[in-house]
Every structure is written in C-alpha cells, then in structure tokens.
Design a protein around this motif. Structure first.
Motif, PDB file in Angstrom:
ATOM      1  N   UNK A 179      24.347  28.896  65.829  1.00 33.11           N
ATOM      2  CA  UNK A 179      24.297  28.095  67.193  1.00 33.11           C
ATOM      3  C   UNK A 179      25.410  28.100  68.089  1.00 33.11           C
ATOM      4  N   UNK A 180      26.028  29.109  68.490  1.00 36.94           N
ATOM      5  CA  UNK A 180      27.221  29.151  68.847  1.00 36.94           C
ATOM      6  C   UNK A 180      27.171  29.763  70.514  1.00 36.94           C
ATOM      7  N   UNK A 181      26.350  30.448  70.697  1.00 35.57           N
ATOM      8  CA  UNK A 181      26.019  31.092  72.117  1.00 35.57           C
ATOM      9  C   UNK A 181      26.015  30.149  73.389  1.00 35.57           C
ATOM     10  N   UNK A 182      26.803  30.415  74.148  1.00 34.64           N
ATOM     11  CA  UNK A 182      26.764  29.283  75.368  1.00 34.64           C
ATOM     12  C   UNK A 182      26.808  30.246  76.860  1.00 34.64           C
ATOM     13  N   UNK A 183      26.006  30.351  77.509  1.00 35.58           N
ATOM     14  CA  UNK A 183      25.962  31.294  78.772  1.00 35.58           C
ATOM     15  C   UNK A 183      27.028  30.788  79.585  1.00 35.58           C
ATOM     16  N   UNK A 184      27.657  29.918  79.689  1.00 33.62           N
ATOM     17  CA  UNK A 184      28.512  29.254  80.605  1.00 33.62           C
ATOM     18  C   UNK A 184      29.880  29.178  79.768  1.00 33.62           C
TER      19      UNK A 184
END
Length: 148
Positions: free
Chosen positions: A94-99
């Motif tokens: 749960x690590x992906x961050x588009x920003x």
C-alpha cells in the motif's frame, strides 16, 4: 555472492535500470531502498525497504519496463512512492502515491518554487498554517469585524 553499488541520484538510478542485462544477485542501494536482480540477464528486482537495522522485502519490480513503457515521470513516481512509504505500507503493498514526486520535491528540495505547486496545495497549506498559528481547527469560519 551479492554485489551492491550505492546510487544517490534518481536520474542515475533510472539510467542504471535502463541499461538492462543484469547478472543475478547484482544489487543497488538507493536511500532506504535496496534492489536485487532476481533473473540472470533480466529485469526483476527484489525490492526491500530499510526498517531500522533490518530490511523488509516487499515487491518484485520490473524497472526497465516501467521506464520504457511509462516514461521517466512514472519511474520517479514509483521510486518516490517507495521512499515516502513506511516499511509497514510497503509490506502491505500500500505504498503507491500518484503525487509522490511532488511531495518528495516539496519535502526534500527547498528550492522548489511556490508556483510549481497546485493552487489547491497552496490553499490547503495556507489554511493549515493559519489554523496552527491561531490554534483553530481546519474548518474555515468567518469572524465578524468590529466596526467603530
């Protein structure tokens, strides 16, 4: 035996992964991340995040594919997401961050011009700063001005 190199610049890391044809067990340490090639001549990197003195394995990543298919910005967002995430977030995938790239720049590059941040980001930061300064909640409210 494992063979590691340290890379300290994200552009150099991108160039490294873009070259391809890596031997099995070759590794790269970048900040609090480690990447170890799992396929002889391939592009499958066992991805680990430092958690104190330990390393938490959490992903298998194909960086050359990400760079070729999605581009430089996508690669940077992926790596910055991993850097900004906690070890627990990484382990839970749960690590992906588009920003993540913009957040990384705002936190780690004091030279980032204010105008590169979106108006919504600047407004939110201004509200938070004003609330903290005045000891108020984040909810906007109007106060009547005294008329003499």
């Amino acid at each position: 035996p494992y063979e590691f190199m340290r890379i300290d610049d994200i552009d150099a890391l991108r160039e490294h992964f873009g070259r391809g044809n890596w031997a099995i067990r070759q590794g790269v340490v970048f900040d609090d991340l480690a990447f170890i090639n799992q396929v002889n001549g391939g592009d499958e990197w066992w991805t680990l995040k430092r958690d104190g003195e330990e390393w938490v394995a959490f992903e298998s990543t194909s960086f050359a594919y990400a760079i070729e298919a999605k581009g430089r910005a996508a690669f940077e967002t992926l790596v910055r997401s991993m850097q900004l995430a906690t070890p627990a977030q990484c382990k839970a995938l749960d690590y992906y961050d588009k920003d993540a790239s913009a957040k990384w720049a705002a936190e780690h590059d004091p030279r980032t011009p204010e105008l590169e941040r979106s108006l919504a980001q600047r407004a939110s930061d201004a509200r938070e700063a004003a609330s903290a300064r005045n000891g108020r909640s984040h909810a906007p409210r109007r106060e009547a001005q005294a008329i003499d």
